[in-house]
Write an enzyme that holds these catalytic residues in place. Structure first.
Site, PDB file in Angstrom:
ATOM      1  N   LYS A  16       0.611  -1.159   0.337  1.00 31.18           N
ATOM      2  CA  LYS A  16       0.138  -0.071  -0.134  1.00 31.18           C
ATOM      3  C   LYS A  16       1.171   1.086   0.196  1.00 31.18           C
ATOM      4  CE  LYS A  16      -1.764  -1.567   3.651  1.00 31.18           C
ATOM      5  NZ  LYS A  16      -2.151  -2.676   3.769  1.00 31.18           N
ATOM      6  N   THR A  17       1.551   1.227   0.845  1.00 32.40           N
ATOM      7  CA  THR A  17       2.319   2.298   1.169  1.00 32.40           C
ATOM      8  C   THR A  17       3.592   3.037  -0.176  1.00 32.40           C
ATOM      9  OG1 THR A  17       2.701   2.440   3.348  1.00 32.40           O
ATOM     10  CG2 THR A  17       4.476   3.455   2.369  1.00 32.40           C
ATOM     11  N   GLU A  39      -3.355   6.174   1.284  1.00 33.57           N
ATOM     12  CA  GLU A  39      -3.531   4.732   1.905  1.00 33.57           C
ATOM     13  C   GLU A  39      -4.846   4.078   2.311  1.00 33.57           C
ATOM     14  OE1 GLU A  39      -0.020   2.035   4.122  1.00 33.57           O
ATOM     15  OE2 GLU A  39       0.710   4.084   3.435  1.00 33.57           O
TER      16      GLU A  39
END
Length: 477
Positions: free
Chosen positions: A121-122, A165
């Site tokens: 995600k990051t 995110e």
């Protein structure tokens, strides 16, 4: 916890304001003109950055830190009910808001891209933030890690796009209503909150159901959990689904990923045409993240060739295979990987980088710090098997974070599993001893990977300093 959002966030107070997610929201509110205050357990670079924006940050948690005129108190799922500031908020009848609700309020009126998945995600959120900024879109973004270039995890932009995110760990990503949702993968993790894959699928399905009518879901065509999730989606009448990956059926097909040292050259097939671009991070999993970002940007109407060029400006996120330095011919790289899938992916990426050039026989040495007792209890065997992909490993004690110990659950479970899998592994309880241990193992051409979501990241500079001191140096102080 009070339901919904307060009518005003002019003077919010954040409990645990230095956390990756919390600090980002606080930054954006401060940049929008709010009088932000909060508290955190310790000083940190995140706290310093907030103070630079005029945010009042108290160190330690005490009822007196909460101003009586605060308009709301923002918390994450990690804040316990007996926190003195949370107790004081109840006494003062100040609304308490989960950070996901606060973040959702920041997205109101903007074209939101929400990036979800058990892993990646990051990185994917960061790639989008960098590429859209490079293209002049001036996006707002909230990320769970600091971009290596700008060095920040959040920004209030003047454009119409907000990239966020979306955290599945506590189901808080159900709060968002994105125009574009990305699902990178779906695996069983966060064992304190999910008991089965069916619960994971249900949670992700709820997230996908929040996409606004006419919006787009970008989802992996390769990862088994994502493929299963796609098959479970019931009502797709208001949703466009765009798949990406190496599968022949993928809408955005990954044709080839070519390692280029600590970078990758990626070729995709989109709309029947080949498109090649470079991403300045190693490994096929990061290349796939970039393709997901590409597909999401195209869903917003941005030309693919422009996005591909802009993605080349991405230089990484702190703690995501971040090069910390090199001493004596030994590179030290920091990895946030703490789940077996992440560990395996990062080790595979590093295998192509270790010993590149003059020392093709270079080894991968890992310093691994397990994260959470619950994760170790469930996945110790898989963690040990992942470590067997390294040439040698040092395993530290478990980093507890928010959890209390579980009887019988220690890093010894991982060490035993690693040895069973054939790994060369050493258990080290004293973190301060690690630089000396690594100095005794490392040779020119080797690559040292500090790995885990806890404070193992602090060891990088210490290892480099010890390597610089040479083999005859005494124990590090």
């Amino acid at each position: 916890m009070a339901p919904g959002l307060p009518t005003s966030m002019d003077r919010p107070h954040f409990i645990g304001i230095g956390g990756a997610g919390m600090s980002g929201i606080a930054k954006i509110l401060a940049q929008r003109g709010a009088e932000v205050a909060g508290s955190d357990a310790r000083e940190s670079t995140a706290v310093a950055a907030l103070r630079d924006l005029g945010v009042t940050v108290h160190i330690g948690h005490a009822a007196a830190h909460l101003a009586t005129d605060a308009t709301c108190v923002v918390v994450s799922s990690a804040i316990r009910a007996d926190n003195p500031e949370l107790v004081r908020a109840a006494e003062l009848d100040i609304p308490v808001v989960h950070r996901a609700d606060a973040l959702a309020s920041l997205m109101d009126g903007l074209r939101a891209i929400a990036v979800a998945g058990t892993h990646g995600k990051t990185t994917t959120t960061s790639m989008l933030a960098v590429a859209l900024t490079e293209l002049g879109s001036d996006p707002s973004y909230a990320i769970g890690g600091d971009l290596a270039g700008p060095g920040t995890n959040a920004r209030h932009g003047g454009g119409e796009i907000f990239v966020a995110e979306a955290d599945e760990s506590d189901r808080s990503f159900h709060k968002y209503d994105p125009e574009v949702a990305i699902v990178l993968n779906a695996e069983l993790d966060h064992h304190a909150n999910y008991a089965s894959m069916d619960e994971i699928y249900d949670s992700f399905e709820t997230f996908v159901g929040k996409v606004v009518p006419g919006g787009t879901l970008v989802i992996s065509a390769d990862q088994a959990g994502a493929v299963e999730l796609t098959s479970r989606l019931r009502d797709l009448s208001t949703l466009k689904v765009v798949t990406y990956g190496e599968a022949p059926s993928a809408d955005v097909r990954v044709h080839k990923v070519t390692p280029r040292g600590l970078a990758s050259e990626v070729t995709v097939v989109l709309g029947g045409k080949f498109l090649t671009f470079t991403v300045s991070v190693p490994g096929s999993h990061y290349a796939h993240n970039a393709v997901a970002a590409l597909a999401a940007g195209v869903a917003l109407g941005i030309p693919a060739h422009n996005l591909a060029s802009a993605l080349g400006k991405y230089t990484g996120v702190k703690r995501r295979l971040q090069l910390k330095g090199e001493e004596g011919g030994v590179q030290v790289i920091d990895s946030y990987a703490h789940h077996p899938t992440e560990m395996t992916a990062d080790l595979a990426a590093m295998r192509g980088a270790a010993g590149a050039g003059d020392s093709p026989s270079g080894r991968i040495l890992v310093v691994f710090q397990p994260h959470l007792f619950s994760r170790t209890q469930e996945l110790a065997t898989e963690m040990g098997q992942a470590l067997a992909l390294a040439d040698a490993s040092v395993v530290l004690d478990i980093y507890p974070a928010r959890e209390d110990p579980i009887p019988g659950v220690t890093s010894a479970l991982i060490v035993d599993a690693a040895r069973t899998a054939g790994a060369d592994v050493t258990a080290v309880s004293d973190k301060e001893a690690v630089p000396d241990v690594i100095a005794g193992m490392a040779k020119p051409g080797d690559l040292v990977l500090t790995m885990g979501a806890g404070d193992v990241t602090d060891l990088g500079p210490a290892i480099l300093a010890r390597l610089s001191a040479g083999p005859s140096a005494g124990p590090s102080s």
